[in-house]
Each structure stands twice: as C-alpha cells, then as structure tokens.
Write an enzyme that holds these catalytic residues in place. Structure first.
Site, PDB file in Angstrom:
ATOM      1  N   CYS A 135       1.749 -15.225 -33.799  1.00 21.28           N
ATOM      2  CA  CYS A 135       3.087 -15.784 -33.993  1.00 21.28           C
ATOM      3  C   CYS A 135       3.059 -17.314 -33.868  1.00 21.28           C
ATOM      4  O   CYS A 135       2.513 -17.980 -34.734  1.00 21.28           O
ATOM      5  CB  CYS A 135       4.060 -15.130 -33.017  1.00 21.28           C
ATOM      6  SG  CYS A 135       5.777 -15.432 -33.483  1.00 21.28           S
TER       7      CYS A 135
ATOM      8  N   HIS B 277       3.401  -9.441 -34.644  1.00 21.57           N
ATOM      9  CA  HIS B 277       3.050  -9.141 -33.252  1.00 21.57           C
ATOM     10  C   HIS B 277       2.218  -7.873 -33.137  1.00 21.57           C
ATOM     11  O   HIS B 277       2.777  -6.781 -33.047  1.00 21.57           O
ATOM     12  CB  HIS B 277       4.320  -9.000 -32.410  1.00 21.57           C
ATOM     13  CG  HIS B 277       4.985 -10.311 -32.173  1.00 21.57           C
ATOM     14  ND1 HIS B 277       4.731 -11.090 -31.077  1.00 21.57           N
ATOM     15  CD2 HIS B 277       5.875 -10.991 -32.934  1.00 21.57           C
ATOM     16  CE1 HIS B 277       5.451 -12.197 -31.149  1.00 21.57           C
ATOM     17  NE2 HIS B 277       6.149 -12.173 -32.269  1.00 21.57           N
TER      18      HIS B 277
ATOM     19  N   GLU C 130       0.748  -6.819 -30.666  1.00 19.26           N
ATOM     20  CA  GLU C 130       0.969  -6.218 -29.345  1.00 19.26           C
ATOM     21  C   GLU C 130       2.261  -5.400 -29.323  1.00 19.26           C
ATOM     22  O   GLU C 130       2.521  -4.698 -28.339  1.00 19.26           O
ATOM     23  CB  GLU C 130       1.000  -7.305 -28.273  1.00 19.26           C
ATOM     24  CG  GLU C 130       2.312  -8.047 -28.099  1.00 19.26           C
ATOM     25  CD  GLU C 130       2.583  -9.080 -29.186  1.00 19.26           C
ATOM     26  OE1 GLU C 130       1.785  -9.170 -30.147  1.00 19.26           O
ATOM     27  OE2 GLU C 130       3.595  -9.805 -29.096  1.00 19.26           O
TER      28      GLU C 130
END
Lengths: 1074, 356
Positions: free
Chosen positions: B251, B335, B337
């Site tokens: 990001c 993202h 994650e």
C-alpha cells in the site's frame, strides 16, 4: 477443444417443476442459452416443460419436448450430433442424466464433450463417500457419516455415531428421503424409504443448532476463483436450506468467520476442479470457529439463482461462458459493462428469501419442516434493514399475511412445542411468543435461531406496541410513522395497529395512512442494484424501493411512454412458470411495439426478474401500496394486469379506483367475471347454462338446496378451519363431517354449494378478444372427467374426442361472453360438457395456465397477440386454426407427493400438482406416452396392481385390463377388482388390503418387496378417506417410488399408449419439425 | 427505541446529511471516504490508514456482531489492527443496537464511546457515496446536537504517517532471518503474517535510518494520507535499492518504493476502499480479489527503466504493484494481509520470505 471451435451445444433442462427443482432452472437454462447465442453457437434444448421461457424459439434453435432421461437424450444426440453438452443448468435431473450418459459411454461414443465442470468432479461431489475422501485429502472437515446400503448397517452406524442422526439418500434432489431420527425405530422406517430412492444411504451425526452458511463460488479454467455471494440461514441447521428463511449477505459473521469459510470454499472448488459455478454449504458452530462442509453442489442450484438475483451477478450466464473456455478476466460485469466479471459483488442492501409452502392443499401431510424440502416456491425481498426485508418478504409470500405482525393472530396451542418443532408457520409463532412475553433468550433457547435475528424481530414488535398506543391516525407522531415504514410496516399494518378492531373498511384505512404519510413526506425511494455498492457509475435498471434512504437513484421522464407489466409473484400450486412465460412475452411485445417495458415481480426463480428482459425491473411487492408507489413514480401509459395470474388480476378494482389506466379489459368487466353473483346473473341473462349453485349460511339451508340438486355437491367454505378449501361430498354423512370438521358456516362465513356433475367432460377455452370480438382461440379437452382440478388434469389440444356440435356451442357461448364483458385481451373459460349439454364453470379475464401450452402447440403466440390488443393495436384473426394441425399436444401434470410426507396422493377438486410438461406426438398415444414418461411415470416391466374403485370406474378400466393381460403383464388385484376381472375373463392374482391383515399375500408386502411395477388405485369416491386401505396403498407406492395412477380415464389412456407403442416407436422430432 | 441525539454531517460543498449519533458526542472533522466492505468493522476502525478520515460504510447495517474483547498482547489479537480506533468517525445507514456473537464483549456503540469516536446512523450512505464518487473525496465535519461546532480539517495537509508510526524500535518473533519493518502505520496483521513465517521482525519508526541495522530483508508497511510527507522514508529507500537485499512494500509501501524508483504518485478521485478489488498479475492469467484502502496511486508511466508494473487493477487499470527487473524488490498496492477482506494474496509474504 478451444473456445470458438464449438459450434453446436446440447443443453439439458430440468423438466416439470417439482418440489426441490423448480423455476430456478428455467432461469439458469435461459441464461446459458443467451450466453451461447451471443457466441453464435447453435443450441439444442431438451426439456418437456412447455411452459418455460427457455423452450421458446427466441432462446434455443432446436427444442425437444422429450423426457430428460438417458434413453431420449441419447436419441437426440444421435440425431443432432452436438459437439458439446451442458449438464449443470437443468438441476439434479440433468446432472443425473448426464452422469449416466457418461458412465454408459454414450458421450464418448458420439464424441460429445461435457462443457464446464468435468463429470468426474460431479461424481466426486455427488457420491458422499467419494466426496468425504476428496475433502479429507485437503484436510477440510465434513460431517462424519457412514454410507450404508442396508437397514441393519444403518442401525449399526447410528449406534456408533450416537443419536440424533440424520439420514440422507445419495443422488437425490433437494433432500428427498432425508430426515432426522432420534431412535432406532424412526431410523428403520426412514432408511427403508430412502433406500427405495437410492442404493446408498448416509447416516450422519446431527449438528442441530449450528448455523447454516452457503457460498456461491465460481472458477475458470485458469484457476481464478471468486465467491459471488454468501448467504446465512435464519433457521439453524436441521432445516433444509430450501425450507429456510435465508439472508444475503451473512449478518452474524465477523470478518474472520466470513473469510475462513470463503477461503475454504475456494480451496474446495480448486481441489474438486469445478469449471463454472458451484455452491458450498457449511454448518458453522455458533460458539467457536468450528465448521463442517455439508455438501457441494457442482451445478447451478436454487441458491445460485437466488445469489444471482441477490447480487445482480449473472451466475448462469457467466458459468456458461466459462464452460466454453473463457477466463473470468475476459468477461465484463454485465451491470456496469466496464468493470471486470472477475470481482465479488459488494451489496449495499440486504435480501431475504422466504419459502412458500402450500401444505394446506394436501390431505394428511405433516406440517413440520425439517431436512427434506416441502416448499413449492419462494420470494426475495430487498431492503436496507432486516426488519424491512422480513416484513416485505412475509407479505410477498401471499398467504394473507401483512408482514411479521398485525396479522390475524396465529393460534398456537403449545407455544413451547411450536417453537421447538418448527412448522411452515414458525415465523408467526415467534411473533406470538413475543406477544406472550417470551424474551429473546427464551426464544433462542427453543429455536436456536441466532439472537441477532430475534432482536430485529423484537424491534418490529416494539414498534407495533408504540403504534398500538395511538388510537387515531391523526395522533401518530411523524417520527414513529417514519420508523415504522423503515421497519417495513405496510400502510395496512399501521392502520390495523392504530385502529384495531375499529378498522372497518380496510381499503379506506389503508388509503388514509397513505395520504397521511405522503402529506408528511414519508415516501419510499428507489435504489439500484449495481453489484459495486455505488463505487462505479452503473446504468443498471435493476431497482427496488426502500424507506431507508432519501434519494432516488433513477430519474423519471414522466413522458407516459412506459408500460408496467405486473408479474406473478411466488410460485405456488396453481400459479407458476406458465405465468412467467406470459409476463416475459408481454414484456417482449411491449418493447417491440416501441414502449418502455417495466416489470414488477419478486420471485427469484423467474426469467421475468432478469434485468435484461425489460427496460426497468422493480424487484418489489405486488401489493396495492407498492404498485401505486411505483405507478406514481413511473407515471406509465398504462398497466397490464392480465398476464401474471391471479395476484395482479385481484388489484384491478382498487387500481381503477385510483384512476390507473388498466390496459385491456376494464376493471368493471374483471369484477363482473370474478364476482360469483354478478357473473351468474350475467350468464342467466344471456341464457347460458351453469351448474346450479347457491351461497348459503346454515346447514339447514344447505341440506334443502342439496335436496333440490342431489348429491354429489361441491362445497366451498369462505372460511376454512383446516385442510383443503373445497370438497366434494357424495352423501349427507360426508357433508356433515366436512362442514363440522373443516368449515365454519355462518352469516359471516357463507358456504358456496354447487351441484357436481359426474362423468362430464371438462373443456378449456383459451382465447384473445378485441373489443368483445374473438380474434384467436384454442379449445382443449381434459382426459379425466370433471372433478379433477384443471391444473392437475391431463389436457389434449387440439381436442380429439369432442363432438363438432360441442365445439360449435362452446364457440358461440364464448363469443357471447366476450361480447357481454367487452373483453380486450386474454381470457379463459372452463366448460363442462355432457352429451352436448354445455355448462360454464368459470371465466377468468386474464391469461390462464394453459396459454403457453396452446401457444406452443398451435405455434401462434397468444400473449403476443393479447398484448398488441391491450396496446390498442388492431389485430387480424390468424389464418391458422387447430384443425390444421396434424399432431397432438398433451399437457400432463407433475406431482411431488414423494416429498410431502403423509399426503394422500389422490386427485380432487383442489389442485395438488407442482408442475407440468407438454409433449407433441402424431396421435394421442404417442404424445401421452412422452408426457407421462416426462413426469416420472415408467412403463411397467411385468406386474401391475389394480384396485379400480367403484362399478363405473371398474368398467372404464376393463379394456385397459384386457390390454395389459394380452401384453403379458401379470395382474394383481384386490378383492372387488379381482372378482370383476375374473368374472370378465381376465386372469388376476388376488391380493389383500392392509385391513385384511390375517390373509396372504398382502398388497403392501408386495410393494415393499418391489414385486409390483405399477399401481392403479382408483378411490371409490372423491372425499378424503385418509386412513383407508386405499390411502395406505397409494402412500406406500409413492414412498417406495413405484409409479401410481389414481384416475381411471388417465390410467386407461396411459395403458393404451404403452400397450400400443413401444419406446423405439416414439419419434424423435424437434418442435420445429411438427 | 434508543434515545439518541441528532448528528449532522456537512460536506465541504455545503451538502448536509442528518442522522443520529451512536458514538461519542464530540464534534469531528476529516476527509470523508467510503468503503464498500460488507464485514470487518473492528479491523477497519483500527486500521491506521484511516487516520484523519470519516469512514462511510455502503453496507447499510453495522454493529451486528459487536466487538471482541482486547487482550494484553494486541499484536496477537487477530480482530484489531492496532491498539486504537484511528478514523475520526464512522457513518452507516442502520446501526444494530443489539449484537450477537460468541466473541463479542461489548457493542460497537460502547467501543466508540470508550474511545471517544463519533458514530452516526440513519444516513443514506448510498446517496452520500454517489456524491463522493461524483465529486471526489471531500472534507466533512460531524456535529452532534448540543455538543459544539468544529471547522473543516484536511488531514492530507499533515504528516499522518508520522502521527501513527511507532516512536521506538520494537521486536517481534524469532527466527534465523531478520526483517526490518518500516512502520508507516502498520496493520498488525502484517506483523502476524511475517512472524508466522518464522522470521524476527524489527519494527522501526517511519523515518528511522535502518541502514546501520543487520537484516535480511526490508518491509515497508501501509500507512495513511499523502505519501509526499514520507520523503524521509523514500530517502532511506533510495539507499536501500542501491543494495541487493530483498524489499517488499504494501500500500503506502508500494507508493514509497515507487517514489524511490523515480515514479510520480497522484491522488485518485475517490480512492479504492473495499474488499472486492480485482487485480491481475501482469503477463499472466492469474487474478486475485483483494482488500484495498488507499487514496493515492502510482503513475506507472513514470517508473524508472529498471522497474516494471507487477499487478494491475482490472476495473480502472491503475497500478497495483511494481517490481525491479533484476533485483528482489517488489510491492503491492493492495493488502495481502487482508483483515478485513479476502486472503487470496497472502502468498506475497511467502514470496518475500523465500527471497531472504
């Protein structure tokens, strides 16, 4: 084969609508056909369901109205030689048929490639043992289960797993033969039944009370995967997902829950190797993150149809493209048209699906809902709060309910039991419980429904209590009114809450609330379904109304150039896919004639709710309130009420009172036909005969009338306590019993009694008139005598055995009625004919159930013509008529008794079929044979059990019995029938009724031992004798999956057909070749 | 019915939206952004990338499953992405006062009040979103009835990265390899994803000169606001890319690495904030559904000649990641994650660890 190389594809449909396999497959098949058409691929469709939209020439190049069975499909393959076949768009029927064709080597023999998911992957998901093994390989948890092939093994398995257990039949649709067992006795009886449907039965540990969550997953050949939608069942595990209230997206899952299950779904679809779409069902522990995979459907399903409508993502269309070899990234999002089809829809609304049951139509059926499906249709409500969608949805169901609350109170003897053991009325039991002071915790304890849903329902109750504090509409605070509307209260509910028993004229009270709130600026707004929650601009025409918002998404032109067509609502017994065909055809003609077409409907199983079928789709209620909301926004040129069945038709008078332009026949005429008294006096003044009838308010009056007309009589109470809404009574005892047990006769609740004419022919008249002049008509003839509901009857068109004089008289009477009511549009009249005596039974100034059938047999579209008439376009009489046809069409009914535990599978004056097929043939026998095989009848191999009812029916069946004997069938017969047959020189073996339990052989034993291939059991009279011998035989035949016929005329015709014709004499001809 | 105060959202163009408060009563101001995620509010609220923003949820209902309890060790706690709520306010259509979830210990309303964050319901968030989509992200302020007024405030004019980054070096996990994680506003799940793969993570402040540290790989986290404020990080990165140690960014990390690689970063009209962004790996047929939360994007055309785009957004063709043509440097705009959102791209962490 690479994409682009396939030029001709065969698609298998799902046949007649049945419980567990309904309209959703018309939707998915139609979408697949659209996808193939876009690729210029020639399409061949096999589907005997003539009332569907997919079996229209706009959708498929060649259509075969033939049974979807390996025998017929192979014949079509041999004739058509398609390069590819699509198996996953026709439900379990098509999938099972495809697997058999694959296993028998037919597909290989003809070089037909299965497009999309490979057959091996399908088999891995269908065979429970293979399935569990497959998921074990990737460490995904399934429900621990034992596959058994005998009752004793099942008992042993259950002992090991521990009760309660659930029993499932492998390779069965919609949970057929499934159920919970608390002990060995229950297990034994269920397993016996299940084994009759399937060679393999699964015994599993029950996870009652867990959440049930589903994901719709898509995968392309490049291994790209998306989950288009997830759904959460309101009802916990234990209730079949088809029987559950379902919301999308899930409401009680955290991010971790949601993505745990999503990740698993993708892992599963990759491992199994689906190419296209599949559905993964989970059981999810409400107290941890533990889960079990319940099942994977490697095909389009009811849930995928729901997911498509819920999200706007055209799953079936995309799945078909993926089957042709496309990658998801090569396809566009069909709503935004600019963004990719590889994405997961973001919803900014909630949808709620609610099943529609019709259990009241059946004698003896169990009302409890569970792991086997009984519902016949469903609705989907869209809104922006749960309160709003559940209330909308409960109105849409169309069983007289106004929402969750402010209904006639559901009477419950034992609340606790009713909460614990859910029936089709469960949601209203919850309302009663709240009213009785039960807390959310208590209700949760008893129902295991997640508390979140219960809190939301409690909000509705609390708002109702606030409303009920007011006694005049004028006292209502604006904020409270707004809050009630945001929680989905209808104007009617608000009126009833405030005015209570002083409501009086409900329609006026309704309008008073409407005007009150409009004065306060409390009006709904229109929102789009755009798949991306407004992130990207979308030109979508897929709309719903909500009170949870302040701004309309669409602009209104108010140029009066649009025409609203009202759809048919939830599929139910008596109204299903045929009205969807009518609605879709009305939309197409409206568009062709240069108007903007607008559809209002809320049934997720339909083609009419595909947003590419019209210029604007309002997926919303068909109540007066909502239809008026839309009319006020849309300001159309006019509204078409006559193509969606009875629901829109019922709005005629009220819409007319609001000065809505009803296209076609006037509301006054509609009322004159609908109102029994007005219609009757009109017939009298025209000198047209009708069966004698009277509306009566006391038993004494009824008896006096019956003395005049004689038994039997047809009795229709206006208020039904239990059981069916009408009944035929053959003697005084039956009459009294029916009126005492089932109906309430009083001044408030009159009963309509009519003379019931026996052994009369029933004739259907379907027609289109313009300004009172008939432009097009079709006369069809029932195979059965009057007394079998027209929706259950087997119908042939053109008629083969009517007197010319009968036909001439019917035409004349119909012309008189059309003129008297100044009909402009579609209409249907039902006649009785005995000798040449013609009586009118009923007249509907709308399209009827048989419109698609007669349109497709005659090859003239009745709805197209009717719509032109309603648009005011002068039309000519088509040059062709039924006498020009050198073939016959037969419409046969599909019954779903096997799903309806306990129901007596006998036909009567109330309709009980769930679907129908229509087949063509050179003569009645050929068409009938195709049609009967299409609805699941089989040609018996060697033995037939006959018990042929009363004297008249026994005589009716004599020729057929002779034929069976001549053909070499072994005939078994019960007492009376046995005597009758042997007296007439037909050898038969005597078997005994269940009541003669000390004698051998017992008919029931023979059924259980599979020594009988077909049962003909004709009830002696038309009243319900639920516990009779006949009932036990009929029910056993249904439970053991042995073909059953209960009507002498139909049985004779069917026996004639299979004795005269062998299977290979049946011609394999496409619709276009007739 | 709950007794609630009226709350009014005013946008910088003068539009107002009236709703009701379910959080703190204080007035607040920030940049109004919308997210189309349907689940994961505890994760979003604690995501440092929302710092300074007023978050509008297009999904109409909020609070259904309550809020799980905090444990001692927040990093180990998978439901939160930092130790506090970062956005200024959250706005929805319908707030669920009652919640139901076995993990929940309090309602969203209680949590917002405990952390003094504003919550508003009863607003047509679809209408609001359409306005933001058409006019672009706007400044806005929320005034709760009887609680005083406030001025508009543009968070993009301040160094939000500095505001949310850690102030000192912290270590997590154990392993033979060491990863230096530059915290521009890191989501805890990035730390969890690295630690789970058996490496030692050294979390350093955004402007920390990590060149003196001994490490095997460098990871640049996500973070809020305008990447131009993180020039010090870019400086450090310019030095790092002269060497050959593996680098990965997420990001903001993608934007900063791109800047170090010579590229220009520009502000998107209304950004990507959702859990359904389709991304394709360039030169392959592989697509991923990703979770995203960013208002700025990399202008691929301005990348240095040693670099190339790695991922692309399939909806609007914006950049979703870059890589060095020869060295082990790569980054993702989305993202991997997740938290919240889909977990399709967690392989990014594997790819990075495999390079060490």
């Amino acid at each position: 084969m690479e994409k682009g190389e396939i030029k001709k594809v065969l698609l298998l449909g799902s046949g007649a609508l049945k419980i567990g396999e309904a309209g959703e497959f018309d939707y998915s098949g139609s979408q697949a056909l659209k996808a193939l058409k876009e690729e210029s691929i020639e399409t061949v469709l096999i589907n005997p369901n003539i009332a569907t939209v997919q079996t229209s020439d706009e959708f498929a190049d060649k259509i075969y109205f033939l049974p979807v069975t390996p025998y017929f499909v192979e014949k079509v393959i041999a004739k058509e030689r398609p390069q590819g076949i699509l198996l996953s768009f026709g439900g379990q029927t098509a999938l099972n048929c495809g697997v058999k064709l694959y296993e028998s080597g037919v597909l290989e023999k003809y070089g037909v490639q299965v497009l999309g998911t490979p057959v091996q992957a399908i088999m891995d998901t269908e065979d429970r043992e293979l399935f569990v093994k497959k998921l074990d390989q990737i460490g995904v948890k399934t429900i621990k289960s034992e596959a058994v092939e005998s009752i004793d093994d099942a008992v042993a398995a259950a002992a090991e797993l521990g009760y309660p257990v659930i029993v499932r039949a492998a390779y069965a649709l919609g949970g057929l033969g499934s159920g919970f067992c608390d002990d060995e006795e229950q297990l034994r009886s269920l397993v016996e039944k299940a084994l009759s449907f399937s060679p393999q039965v699964l015994v599993e540990k029950s996870l009652k009370g867990w959440k049930e969550i589903e994901y719709e997953v898509v995968r392309d050949r490049y291994d790209n995967c998306i989950t288009v939608c997830n759904m959460e069942n309101f009802d916990p595990l234990g209730i079949h997902t088809g029987e559950s209230i379902v919301v999308a997206p899930s409401q009680t899952l955290s991010n971790a829950d949601y993505h745990l299950l999503r990740e698993l779904a993708i892992k599963i679809i990759r491992h199994i190797g689906i190419v296209g779409e599949c559905n993964v069902q989970y059981a999810y522990d409400p107290r941890s993150m533990d889960y079990r995979v319940i099942e994977v459907n490697a095909r389009l399903s009811r849930s995928s149809a729901l997911a498509s409508k819920a999200t706007g993502y055209p799953l079936a269309f995309v799945a078909a493209k993926l089957g042709l070899g496309y990658g998801l990234f090569e396809l566009k999002n069909s709503v935004t048209k600019v963004t990719s089809a590889f994405f997961e829809p973001a919803l900014d609304y909630i949808v709620c699906k609610i099943p529609r049951w019709d259990l009241g139509k059946f004698h003896g059926v169990k009302r409890e809902i569970g792991s086997s499906m009984k519902s016949v249709g469903e609705v989907m409500a869209i809104g922006r709060t749960f309160e709003e969608v559940i209330q909308k949805g409960l109105r849409m169901i169309g069983q007289g309910m106004h929402g969750f609350i402010e209904n006639k109170r559901t009477k419950v003897a034992d609340l606790e039991k009713a909460l614990k053991e859910p029936t089709d009325k469960r949601i209203f039991v919850i309302e009663s419980a709240f009213r009785e002071g039960y807390t959310v915790d208590q209700i949760h304890e008893l129902t295991k429904i997640d508390k979140w849903f219960l809190y939301k329902l409690q909000n509705i109750v609390n708002t109702a209590l606030e409303l009920e504090k007011c006694n005049e509409l004028g006292e209502l605070p604006a904020d409270l009114l707004r809050q009630a509307k945001r929680e989905g209260f209808s104007d009617f509910q608000i009126a009833r809450a405030v005015l209570k028993e002083r409501m009086g004229d409900a329609e006026k009270a309704n309008l008073d609330v409407r005007h009150l709130r409009q004065g306060l600026g409390i009006v709904p707004c229109v929102k789009q379904i755009d798949t991306l929650a407004a992130e990207y601009p979308a030109q979508t025409n897929y709309l719903y109304l909500t009170y949870n918002g302040n701004e309309n998404d669409v602009a209104y032109l108010h140029d009066h150039r649009s025409i609203i067509v009202l759809g048919s609502g939830a599929y139910r017994i008596g109204s299903s896919v045929e009205f969807d065909w009518c609605s879709v055809n009305a939309l197409m003609t409206v568009k062709k004639e240069g108007w903007r077409s607008v559809m209002i409907n809320y049934n997720p199983e339909t083609v009419s709710t595909d947003y590419d079928m019209c210029d604007r789709l309002y997926f919303d209620e068909l109540t007066f309130e909502r239809v008026m909301d839309i009319i006020e926004l849309e300001q159309p040129h006019g509204v078409i009420l006559s193509t969606g069945g009875q629901i829109p038709n019922n709005l005629a008078t009220r819409l007319d009172a609001e000065k809505v332009n009803i296209l076609g026949t006037s509301a006054t005429s509609i009322d004159n036909a609908e109102d029994r008294h007005k219609f009757s006096s009109m017939l009298d003044s025209l000198g047209i005969d009708q069966p004698r009838w009277r509306e009566l308010t006391s038993l004494a009056d009824i008896k006096e009338f019956v003395e005049e007309v004689g038994y039997p009589v047809l009795v229709r109470p206006s208020y039904v306590l239990s059981g069916a809404a009408m009944n035929v009574c053959s003697n005084e005892e039956e009459l009294e019993r029916f009126l005492k047990l089932a109906a309430n006769v009083s001044k408030q609740h009159p009963v309509v009694v009519s003379s019931f004419i026996q052994h009369a022919k029933e004739i259907e008249w379907d027609a289109v008139a313009q300004n009172g002049e008939i432009k097009l008509y079709a006369i069809s003839e029932h195979i059965e005598f009057a007394g079998v509901h027209s929706g259950d009857a087997t119908i042939q068109f053109p008629p083969q055995k009517l007197y010319v004089e009968t036909i001439r008289r019917i035409k004349k009477i119909s012309s008189q009625i059309a003129k008297a009511l100044n009909i402009s549009g579609p209409f249907n009249i039902q006649y009785l004919a005995k000798n040449n005596d013609i009586k009118v039974i009923e007249c509907n100034l709308r399209a009827s159930r048989s419109f698609p059938f007669v349109s497709k047999v005659l090859k003239i579209n009745f709805i197209d013509l009717a719509t032109k008439v309603m648009l005011g376009i002068p039309v000519d009489k088509p040059g062709k008529n039924a006498f020009d046809l050198d073939y016959v069409g037969i419409k046969a009914s599909q019954f779903s008794f096997s799903r309806l535990q306990g129901a007596d599978p006998v036909l009567g004056v109330d309709m009980s079929s769930t679907g129908e097929v229509g087949c063509l043939g050179e003569n009645t026998s050929e068409a009938l044979l195709k049609a009967m095989l299409s609805v699941g009848q089989q040609i018996p191999k060697k033995s037939v059990l006959l018990s042929t009812g009363g004297a008249k029916q026994k005589v009716d069946m004599l020729d057929a019995a002779h034929k069976l004997h001549d053909k070499g069938y072994t005939l078994y017969a019960t007492g009376g029938t046995h005597k009758f047959l042997t007296d007439n020189g037909i050898p038969a073996i005597l078997v005994y009724w269940p009541s003669e339990s000390d004698k051998q052989p017992q008919a029931l034993d023979m059924l259980h031992k599979k020594q009988i291939d077909m049962v003909v059991n004709i009830p002696k009279n038309l009243s319900s004798t639920e516990l009779s011998n006949g009932y036990k035989i009929r029910r056993a035949a249904v439970d053991l999956n042995i073909p059953l016929l209960t009507n002498a005329r139909l049985a004779s015709a069917f026996i004639d057909a299979f004795c005269d014709l062998t299977l290979d004499q049946i011609e394999i001809k496409a619709w276009g070749e007739y | 019915m709950q007794e609630t105060k009226k709350a009014v959202l005013t946008l910088e163009d003068g539009t107002t939206f009236e709703g009701f408060s379910f959080g703190s009563g204080k007035p607040c101001a920030g940049e109004v952004v919308f997210s189309t995620a349907m689940t994961g509010y505890p994760e979003s609220l604690t995501d440092p990338s929302y710092s300074g923003q007023i978050l509008v949820t297009t999904y109409p209902m909020l609070g259904n499953y309550g809020v799980p309890p905090r444990s001692e060790d927040n990093v180990a706690d998978t439901y939160f992405e930092s130790d506090k709520i970062h956005c200024e306010a959250i706005i929805c259509q319908d707030y669920s006062w009652d919640y139901s979830h076995w993990q929940a210990s309090r309602s969203l309303s209680e949590w917002l009040r405990d952390e003094n964050v504003v919550g508003v319901y009863g607003i047509d968030t679809r209408a609001l979103t359409k306005r933001l989509r058409e006019k672009g992200s706007m400044l806005g302020k929320i005034v709760v009835e009887g609680c005083g007024d406030i001025d508009f405030h543009d968070p993009n004019q301040e160094n939000l990265v500095a505001r949310v980054s850690c102030k000192e070096v912290m270590e997590y996990g154990k392993g033979d390899k060491t990863v230096v994680l530059v915290d521009c506003g890191v989501k805890y799940n990035i730390i969890r994803c690295l630690v789970r793969r058996g490496v030692k993570v050294v979390r350093v402040p955004w402007n920390y000169d990590f060149s003196q540290l001994v490490y095997d790989g460098l990871f640049i986290s996500n973070g809020p606001g305008n990447p131009d404020f993180a020039e010090e990080t870019v400086e450090n990165l310019r030095r790092a890319i002269m060497q050959d140690k593996p680098i990965c960014g997420i990001c903001m990390g993608n934007q900063l690495l791109s800047k170090a690689a010579g590229a220009r970063v520009y502000k998107l009209k209304y950004g990507h904030r959702s859990q359904n962004q389709p991304v394709m790996k360039i030169g392959t047929t592989q697509c991923y559904v990703t979770s995203q939360n960013h208002g700025f994007a990399v202008d691929t055309a301005t990348l240095g000649s040693d670099w190339e785009p790695l991922f692309i957004n399939m909806n609007d063709n914006t950049n979703e990641g870059i890589r060095h043509k020869t060295k082990p440097f790569f980054s993702a705009q989305f993202h991997p994650e997740a938290c919240g959102g889909p977990t399709d791209t967690e392989f990014i962490f594997d790819d990075f660890i495999n390079l060490l």
